[in-house]
Design an enzyme around this catalytic site. Structure first.
Site, short mmCIF file in Angstrom:
data_model
loop_
_atom_site.label_atom_id
_atom_site.label_comp_id
_atom_site.label_asym_id
_atom_site.label_seq_id
_atom_site.Cartn_x
_atom_site.Cartn_y
_atom_site.Cartn_z
N HIS B 150 -7.74 -80.37 -11.34
CA HIS B 150 -6.95 -81.60 -11.26
C HIS B 150 -6.10 -81.75 -12.51
O HIS B 150 -6.26 -81.00 -13.47
CB HIS B 150 -7.86 -82.83 -11.10
CG HIS B 150 -8.76 -83.08 -12.27
ND1 HIS B 150 -10.08 -82.67 -12.33
CD2 HIS B 150 -8.54 -83.69 -13.47
CE1 HIS B 150 -10.62 -83.04 -13.48
NE2 HIS B 150 -9.71 -83.65 -14.20
N HIS B 206 -11.30 -86.53 -7.71
CA HIS B 206 -9.86 -86.71 -7.94
C HIS B 206 -9.13 -85.39 -7.94
O HIS B 206 -9.63 -84.36 -8.40
CB HIS B 206 -9.58 -87.48 -9.23
CG HIS B 206 -10.06 -86.83 -10.50
ND1 HIS B 206 -11.25 -86.17 -10.62
CD2 HIS B 206 -9.50 -86.77 -11.74
CE1 HIS B 206 -11.41 -85.74 -11.86
NE2 HIS B 206 -10.35 -86.09 -12.56
N HIS B 220 -4.06 -84.02 -19.52
CA HIS B 220 -4.81 -82.76 -19.44
C HIS B 220 -4.74 -82.15 -18.06
O HIS B 220 -4.41 -82.82 -17.09
CB HIS B 220 -6.28 -82.95 -19.83
CG HIS B 220 -7.13 -83.64 -18.79
ND1 HIS B 220 -7.39 -84.98 -18.82
CD2 HIS B 220 -7.79 -83.18 -17.70
CE1 HIS B 220 -8.17 -85.32 -17.80
NE2 HIS B 220 -8.43 -84.24 -17.10
N HIS B 252 -18.74 -87.95 -17.69
CA HIS B 252 -17.91 -89.11 -17.37
C HIS B 252 -18.70 -90.07 -16.48
O HIS B 252 -19.42 -89.63 -15.57
CB HIS B 252 -16.68 -88.70 -16.55
CG HIS B 252 -15.69 -87.86 -17.28
ND1 HIS B 252 -15.11 -88.24 -18.46
CD2 HIS B 252 -15.15 -86.66 -16.98
CE1 HIS B 252 -14.24 -87.31 -18.84
NE2 HIS B 252 -14.26 -86.33 -17.98
N TYR B 261 -13.51 -81.80 -23.38
CA TYR B 261 -12.07 -81.85 -23.61
C TYR B 261 -11.77 -81.02 -24.84
O TYR B 261 -12.47 -81.10 -25.84
CB TYR B 261 -11.60 -83.28 -23.86
CG TYR B 261 -11.46 -84.10 -22.61
CD1 TYR B 261 -10.60 -83.72 -21.59
CD2 TYR B 261 -12.17 -85.28 -22.46
CE1 TYR B 261 -10.47 -84.48 -20.44
CE2 TYR B 261 -12.05 -86.06 -21.32
CZ TYR B 261 -11.19 -85.65 -20.31
OH TYR B 261 -11.06 -86.41 -19.19
N GLU B 271 -9.49 -79.40 -19.90
CA GLU B 271 -10.85 -79.86 -19.63
C GLU B 271 -11.57 -78.78 -18.82
O GLU B 271 -10.95 -78.13 -17.99
CB GLU B 271 -10.82 -81.16 -18.80
CG GLU B 271 -12.21 -81.68 -18.44
CD GLU B 271 -12.20 -82.95 -17.59
OE1 GLU B 271 -11.20 -83.18 -16.86
OE2 GLU B 271 -13.18 -83.70 -17.63
#
Lengths: 111, 314
Positions: B150, B206, B220, B252, B261, B271
């Site tokens: 993503h 996502h 990112h 997260h 990260y 990431e």
């Protein structure tokens, strides 16, 4: 503090009065981080994000690697602007912090 | 069907040699092609299309464009009409604009980010093939990421001036591109300001995300790993290569992803993202994170502000 025999120059951060010893060949930002000092904002440490932008007001700095022209133009570089992550000391030097970490998520914008 | 999944990111780097060392030896990608203009194309071992990252040497870091693959060539024409009807200019770029890639539909998100859609990209196969495939290939190296997962784009958010490109992008992506919202951060009185959003087309939490900040930019791109132990191993490799880690392995709250990260040698954030998180579905209720808990959403264990996360980007 571990003993560190590398030759060093004194770096002074004008706004905070912070003074630290930065090794030759080490970036101004890396030297600050190594000593646990503060004063210059720390971002990507790789020349891309621009938050560690400084202006050398006295003394000389040497360039260690490429920097994003989105943050320091060639004209600015000639005037003494630099990214602290990509410049090391070439003499004792003093610098002003120019880069600024800004608030995100729309919080604290009026501060 | 419309958009299938993320296709590729075209990224500006300051030093190609350093960038290739990072994306190949740390991330674990494979160089597949170098164009006459010096642009380098790379893929991950578990991807079957020719490339997922384009590196272009430039004087600035950051993203050139972000691309998603659609199912059918006719989707490009259908989406062009929908995008134009929404009031955003869209154009078809002919086949061959990018090597090994069919025609692309190009438009800018309301935030101004350059987005591309395409239906065709040269098939080259994964590193394990399709006949009795092994779970991973012998030539896996570096962190050995599976695929580009993503991207997160920073979007201008200035409530005092009435600017909220997060909300504008979210509305456009859901109404026109048929993404669905999975999670969001809301701030301000009564949570009236949508300050970040996570949207999906696939079943992952996502496929694209937007976070509000002082200016537009590239936050990112993430690469998929299987598990927490793969995250630990990836961090070991970053230590070995002196990669600048931004946020050490953690989880997260938003997406439930297990994460590191870190920055590429030009300061573009990467990431490594592991775990399913949750099954994203159109009828799954949207999770909302409030202003007082938003840092728990971003980094679940400490739940404290990490200024670099939202304020350092290219």
């Amino acid at each position: 503090m571990f003993y560190d025999s590398r030759p060093k120059f004194q770096v002074s951060v004008n706004q905070t009065g912070e003074v630290y010893a930065c090794a030759v060949g080490e970036s101004l930002l890396a030297g600050m981080i190594r000593l646990g000092r503060r004063g210059i904002p720390v971002g990507c440490v790789n020349g891309g994000c621009g938050v560690c932008k400084v202006k050398v007001s006295a003394g000389r700095a040497e360039k260690l690697g490429p920097i994003s022209r989105a943050h320091v133009t060639e004209d600015e570089e000639n005037q003494g602007f630099a990214l602290a992550c990509r410049f090391g000391p070439a003499s004792d030097l003093s610098l002003d912090v120019v880069g600024k970490i800004q608030k995100a998520f729309g919080i604290g914008l009026s501060k | 069907m419309g958009i299938l999944r993320i296709g590729h990111v075209s990224l500006r780097v300051l030093d190609m040699k350093a960038a290739l060392d990072h994306y190949i030896n740390v991330i674990g990608m494979y160089k597949v092609m170098e164009a006459a203009n010096g642009h380098v194309y790379l893929k991950c071992w578990d991807e079957w299309d020719k490339y997922s990252v384009i590196l272009t040497e430039d004087k600035e870091a950051g993203m050139n464009h972000l691309a998603y693959k659609v199912e059918k060539d006719s989707d490009l024409d259908d989406l062009k009409k929908k995008i134009e009807a929404y009031g955003i200019a869209a154009k078809i770029m002919p086949e061959g604009t990018l090597p090994s890639t069919g025609r692309m539909l190009q438009f800018n998100l309301p935030s101004g980010h350059d987005l591309r859609l395409y239906a065709q990209k040269e098939y080259v196969g994964t590193e394990v093939g399709t006949t009795n495939p092994d779970p991973w290939p012998d030539n896996k190296h570096g962190a050995g990421v599976h695929w580009l997962d993503h991207a997160l784009l920073m979007c201008e958010l200035n409530p005092e001036k009435g600017i909220n490109k997060v909300a504008e992008n979210t509305k456009f992506c859901t109404e026109v591109l048929d993404f669905f919202l999975t999670e969001q951060i809301v701030v301000g009185p009564g949570g009236a300001i949508q300050a970040a959003s996570w949207l999906a087309r696939t079943t992952t939490p996502h496929d694209i995300a937007f976070v509000g900040g002082p200016r537009n930019g590239f936050h990112h791109m993430a690469f998929f790993l299987d598990s927490w132990s793969d995250i630990l191993r990836a961090a070991d490799i970053m230590g070995k290569h002196k990669t600048k880690i931004d946020v050490a392995p953690t989880r997260h709250g938003i997406t439930r992803g297990e994460t590191i990260y870190f920055f590429d040698p030009s300061g573009n954030r990467n990431e490594t993202f592991a775990g399913l998180g949750f099954l994203a579905q159109r009828d799954r209720p949207v999770s909302t994170w409030t202003e007082d808990k938003l840092w728990t959403g971003v980094f679940y264990h400490l739940g404290e502000p990490v200024p670099s996360f939202t304020e350092v980007y290219t």
